[in-house]
Design a protein around this motif. Structure first.
Motif, short mmCIF file in Angstrom:
data_model
loop_
_atom_site.label_atom_id
_atom_site.label_comp_id
_atom_site.label_asym_id
_atom_site.label_seq_id
_atom_site.Cartn_x
_atom_site.Cartn_y
_atom_site.Cartn_z
N TYR A 1 -8.00 0.66 3.97
CA TYR A 1 -8.65 1.32 5.10
C TYR A 1 -7.62 1.72 6.16
O TYR A 1 -7.66 2.83 6.72
N ALA A 2 -6.68 0.80 6.42
CA ALA A 2 -5.67 1.09 7.45
C ALA A 2 -4.79 2.25 7.03
O ALA A 2 -4.47 3.14 7.85
N VAL A 3 -4.37 2.29 5.78
CA VAL A 3 -3.51 3.38 5.30
C VAL A 3 -4.25 4.71 5.34
O VAL A 3 -3.72 5.73 5.81
N MET A 4 -5.50 4.70 4.86
CA MET A 4 -6.28 5.94 4.88
C MET A 4 -6.53 6.41 6.31
O MET A 4 -6.46 7.61 6.62
N LEU B 1 -10.66 -8.76 0.40
CA LEU B 1 -10.87 -8.29 1.77
C LEU B 1 -9.58 -7.77 2.37
O LEU B 1 -9.55 -6.73 3.06
N LEU B 2 -8.47 -8.47 2.13
CA LEU B 2 -7.18 -8.01 2.65
C LEU B 2 -6.79 -6.68 2.02
O LEU B 2 -6.25 -5.79 2.69
N SER B 3 -7.06 -6.54 0.72
CA SER B 3 -6.75 -5.28 0.05
C SER B 3 -7.57 -4.14 0.62
O SER B 3 -7.05 -3.04 0.89
N LEU B 4 -8.86 -4.37 0.83
CA LEU B 4 -9.72 -3.33 1.41
C LEU B 4 -9.27 -2.98 2.83
O LEU B 4 -9.27 -1.80 3.22
N ALA B 5 -8.89 -4.01 3.59
CA ALA B 5 -8.42 -3.74 4.96
C ALA B 5 -7.14 -2.92 4.93
O ALA B 5 -6.95 -2.01 5.75
#
Length: 209
Positions: free
Chosen positions: A197-200, A190-194
């Motif tokens: 998402y934030a970088v994108m 979940l942290l990796s996906l977050a």
């Protein structure tokens, strides 16, 4: 006796032996047929009667499949004192019977060889009782507690459960770490996906007029 099983302090060959004390009618209560020799009798509970019953895992792994009846085994116990590495041999016990691997000698792993001793009449401490009932065993729990209280008001019956729902403590320990690892892995994902998402989102925001 006779060097059938060499003594290994740290079990380098992959097996260990677990022991448990049972009533003479224990195998009858579980409806387990003795595969060799005999089960326990009331006379086996008398002082000075050093007899044991072993399971099939003991016969296969410790005795190499040889006939266990009449053979003698003993345990070694750690002795307190200035030399903690000392081991004191216990008395010899004659093997009078063999039973299938029941998975009730503290571990369900067939690698664990089991030795059953007759329960002493004055045994103290927590005991496990197997009871055959009609219908739902859990619903019988209040009646079982009432029967125990009628025999002795100080008797307390706890943790009533069906036999097929009992789990091996070793498996429970393993499953705890499996669940913990699954939770940590899910949080990391979940942290990796977050983070992705934030970088994108930041990159898209900078490139959008």
């Amino acid at each position: 006796e006779g060097g059938a099983a060499p003594y290994h302090r740290d079990f380098p060959d992959g097996y260990r032996v677990s022991s448990v004390e049972v009533e003479p009618g224990y195998f009858d209560a579980l409806r387990v047929a003795v595969v060799a020799g005999r089960g326990f009798s009331a006379s086996d509970q008398e002082a000075g009667r050093h007899v044991v019953v072993v399971n099939q895992s003991f016969v296969d792994r410790v005795l190499g499949g040889r006939n266990p009846i009449g053979r003698h085994v003993r345990s070694r116990y750690a002795t307190p004192g200035p030399r903690p590495g000392d081991w004191e041999p216990g008395p010899w016990h004659e093997i009078v019977g063999a039973v299938p691997h029941l998975g009730t000698t503290k571990a369900t792993d067939p690698k664990v060889a089991g030795v059953y001793h007759p329960l002493a009449p004055d045994a103290a401490g927590p005991l496990h009782v197997a009871v055959h009932v009609r219908g739902d065993p859990v619903a019988f729990a209040p009646r079982l507690r009432a029967v125990a209280a009628a025999v002795d008001p100080t008797l307390r019956v706890d943790a009533v459960a069906r036999m097929d729902t009992l789990a091996d403590p070793g498996n429970e320990f393993t499953m705890f770490w499996v669940r913990l690892l699954a939770v940590v892995s899910a949080v990391a994902m979940l942290l990796s996906l977050a983070g992705i998402y934030a970088v994108m989102s930041f990159t898209v925001a900078r490139r959008t007029r």
